[in-house]
Design a protein around this motif. Structure first.
Motif, PDB file in Angstrom:
ATOM      1  N   ARG A 131       0.813  -1.216   0.000  1.00  0.00           N
ATOM      2  CA  ARG A 131       0.000   0.000   0.000  1.00  0.00           C
ATOM      3  C   ARG A 131       0.849   1.270   0.000  1.00  0.00           C
ATOM      4  NH1 ARG A 131      -4.993  -1.421   4.221  1.00  0.00           N
ATOM      5  NH2 ARG A 131      -5.687  -3.313   3.137  1.00  0.00           N
ATOM      6  N   HIS A 132       1.994   1.197  -0.649  1.00  0.00           N
ATOM      7  CA  HIS A 132       2.862   2.353  -0.815  1.00  0.00           C
ATOM      8  C   HIS A 132       2.751   2.858  -2.249  1.00  0.00           C
ATOM      9  CE1 HIS A 132       5.504   0.639   2.647  1.00  0.00           C
ATOM     10  NE2 HIS A 132       4.535   1.404   3.111  1.00  0.00           N
ATOM     11  N   ALA A 133       2.593   4.156  -2.409  1.00  0.00           N
ATOM     12  CA  ALA A 133       2.540   4.749  -3.744  1.00  0.00           C
ATOM     13  C   ALA A 133       3.960   4.861  -4.301  1.00  0.00           C
ATOM     14  CB  ALA A 133       1.886   6.122  -3.697  1.00  0.00           C
ATOM     15  N   LYS A 357       5.448  13.249  -1.375  1.00  0.00           N
ATOM     16  CA  LYS A 357       4.760  12.021  -1.779  1.00  0.00           C
ATOM     17  C   LYS A 357       3.595  11.675  -0.871  1.00  0.00           C
ATOM     18  CE  LYS A 357       8.669   9.786  -4.080  1.00  0.00           C
ATOM     19  NZ  LYS A 357       9.525   8.574  -4.133  1.00  0.00           N
ATOM     20  N   ASP A 358       3.698  12.064   0.407  1.00  0.00           N
ATOM     21  CA  ASP A 358       2.653  11.698   1.361  1.00  0.00           C
ATOM     22  C   ASP A 358       1.594  12.782   1.506  1.00  0.00           C
ATOM     23  OD1 ASP A 358       4.344  13.517   2.502  1.00  0.00           O
ATOM     24  OD2 ASP A 358       4.454  12.541   4.460  1.00  0.00           O
ATOM     25  N   GLN A 359       1.556  13.727   0.564  1.00  0.00           N
ATOM     26  CA  GLN A 359       0.592  14.821   0.657  1.00  0.00           C
ATOM     27  C   GLN A 359      -0.787  14.360   0.181  1.00  0.00           C
ATOM     28  OE1 GLN A 359      -0.376  17.513   2.302  1.00  0.00           O
ATOM     29  NE2 GLN A 359       1.564  18.480   1.721  1.00  0.00           N
ATOM     30  N   ASP A 360      -1.829  14.835   0.840  1.00  0.00           N
ATOM     31  CA  ASP A 360      -3.197  14.523   0.414  1.00  0.00           C
ATOM     32  C   ASP A 360      -3.907  15.813   0.029  1.00  0.00           C
ATOM     33  OD1 ASP A 360      -4.925  15.531   2.845  1.00  0.00           O
ATOM     34  OD2 ASP A 360      -3.270  14.395   3.726  1.00  0.00           O
ATOM     35  N   ILE A 361      -4.996  15.681  -0.696  1.00  0.00           N
ATOM     36  CA  ILE A 361      -5.674  16.835  -1.275  1.00  0.00           C
ATOM     37  C   ILE A 361      -6.268  17.741  -0.207  1.00  0.00           C
ATOM     38  CG2 ILE A 361      -7.822  15.562  -1.573  1.00  0.00           C
ATOM     39  CD1 ILE A 361      -6.400  18.293  -3.890  1.00  0.00           C
ATOM     40  N   VAL A 362      -6.753  17.178   0.907  1.00  0.00           N
ATOM     41  CA  VAL A 362      -7.353  17.994   1.966  1.00  0.00           C
ATOM     42  C   VAL A 362      -6.306  18.904   2.600  1.00  0.00           C
ATOM     43  CG1 VAL A 362      -8.541  17.938   4.183  1.00  0.00           C
ATOM     44  CG2 VAL A 362      -9.116  16.254   2.424  1.00  0.00           C
ATOM     45  N   ASN A 363      -5.162  18.327   2.938  1.00  0.00           N
ATOM     46  CA  ASN A 363      -4.091  19.121   3.529  1.00  0.00           C
ATOM     47  C   ASN A 363      -3.556  20.149   2.538  1.00  0.00           C
ATOM     48  OD1 ASN A 363      -2.247  19.823   5.577  1.00  0.00           O
ATOM     49  ND2 ASN A 363      -0.664  18.529   4.679  1.00  0.00           N
TER      50      ASN A 363
END
Length: 373
Positions: A131-133, A357-363
């Motif tokens: 489960r790693h991008a 890499k660990d950024q999400d759209i909400v943040n």
């Protein structure tokens, strides 16, 4: 899948001469395989058949217990390109195996290399079993044209080569060029016709950079300011002689400051700084350009002054250096330099955050709102 290790067979005593040779004798060591003394191994590298004759079996002390390597002798001479291609094939096979039957996205960009050949890089983005991008480069393809049809044909060729199905494609990311994201005939549209689930996403950081450039060009004084900055960087970095002079100025200052204990010494401190050119599509390039100019501003003044006094330079170059020296000494230039460094510094933090890499759209959207304040 067995790993390939390469070693250089030396028939000479001078190892340096062997390294400088145009071609090498290569030993291919295949782990986990056993060959009899009389057996032969046929290995194809880039379409070339190599008849490899196994001579003896020896244990490897640095591997797991019981693992043996076959030393394969009497090889055909391989070029460096053959070795690189063989490594590339093995690496890409590992990537394709890691992708498996899962869905994936592609990131594509095209540009000219130093020989003025158009090339297109293709990157796969997928989630592995842990489960790693992951983002993995799978090829750089030569293209004769940058039209959408040519790019689509090159992508189809890569997909066919590695047995990748376009039905498993769930995303596509390109720059803002019309041949990429064109609504009617762009690459995005051609792929969407075959795979409606392959949604197009324009990189947020790229959009931010383009927005900053567009806003800056709306202000005439700021546009003139960046034009002067570009001219200064081009003039000072126009030759290796001037770059060396800039380094000497920095070195003399550091040595003198260390002797007077004005600055601290230590690992990572007092590093050499060079002027960085800005580009409309390179993330944070304007900010980095201004930061580098501020760091060595006094040394840039010294180099321009040397150019003005250098009689070996043409009159045009000396005249340009004189004009630039007068412009960057003005208050409005130094004010705009500090102002734009501060303004772009705010957006630079957002740009770096969007590249994580660990950024999400909400943040990411929260960071955008903070920058607007």
């Amino acid at each position: 899948m067995s790993c390939l290790s390469f070693a250089i067979l030396s028939g000479e005593k001078n190892f340096v001469q062997n390294l400088c040779a145009s071609s090498f004798h290569v030993v291919i060591l295949a782990t986990g395989s056993e060959y009899n003394h009389s057996s032969s191994l046929s290995h194809s590298v880039c379409g070339k058949s190599l008849n490899l004759i196994a001579s003896s079996e020896i244990p490897c002390s640095f591997c797991d217990k019981g693992t043996h390597f076959d030393v394969i002798m009497n090889l055909r001479i391989l070029s460096i390109q053959d070795i690189v291609n063989a490594c590339a094939i093995e690496t890409i096979n590992v990537i394709i195996k890691d992708v498996g039957d899962s869905i994936f996205s592609i990131l594509v960009d095209e540009s000219c290399d130093v020989s003025m050949k158009e090339q297109m890089s293709i990157i796969l983005r997928y989630v592995d079993n842990s489960r790693h991008a992951n983002e993995r480069l799978i090829g750089i393809e030569h293209i004769t044209s940058t039209t959408a049809l040519s790019l689509k044909a090159a992508i189809d060729k890569v997909f066919s080569r590695y047995n990748l199905s376009i039905s498993r494609l769930r995303g596509q990311g390109y720059d803002g060029a019309s041949n990429m994201q064109g609504k009617f005939n762009g690459l995005k549209t051609l792929i969407l016709k075959e795979s409606p689930c392959a949604f197009y996403i324009h990189c947020f950081v790229h959009q931010l950079q383009l927005a900053l450039v567009a806003v800056a060009k709306k202000n005439i004084p700021i546009t003139n300011f960046f034009r002067v900055v570009g001219n200064v960087i081009n003039t000072v970095g126009a030759s290796s002689k001037r770059c060396d002079l800039l380094r000497e100025k920095q070195l003399d200052f550091i040595v003198e400051a260390l002797e007077k204990c004005d600055i601290l010494s230590g690992r990572g401190l007092n590093q050499e700084t060079t002027l960085q050119r800005s580009g409309e599509t390179r993330w944070s390039s304007y900010y980095n350009s201004l930061v580098s100019l501020l760091a060595i501003f006094s040394f840039v003044l010294d180099v321009l002054a040397v150019i003005v006094e250098d009689e070996s330079c043409s009159c045009d170059r000396r005249s340009d250096a004189t004009n630039l020296l007068e412009l960057i000494r003005r208050f409005d230039f130094t004010f705009n330099l500090q102002l734009m460094r501060s303004v772009l510094g705010i957006s630079n933090k957002l740009s770096k955050a969007l590249q994580r890499k660990d950024q999400d759209i909400v943040n990411a959207m929260q960071l955008v709102r903070l920058c607007k304040r």
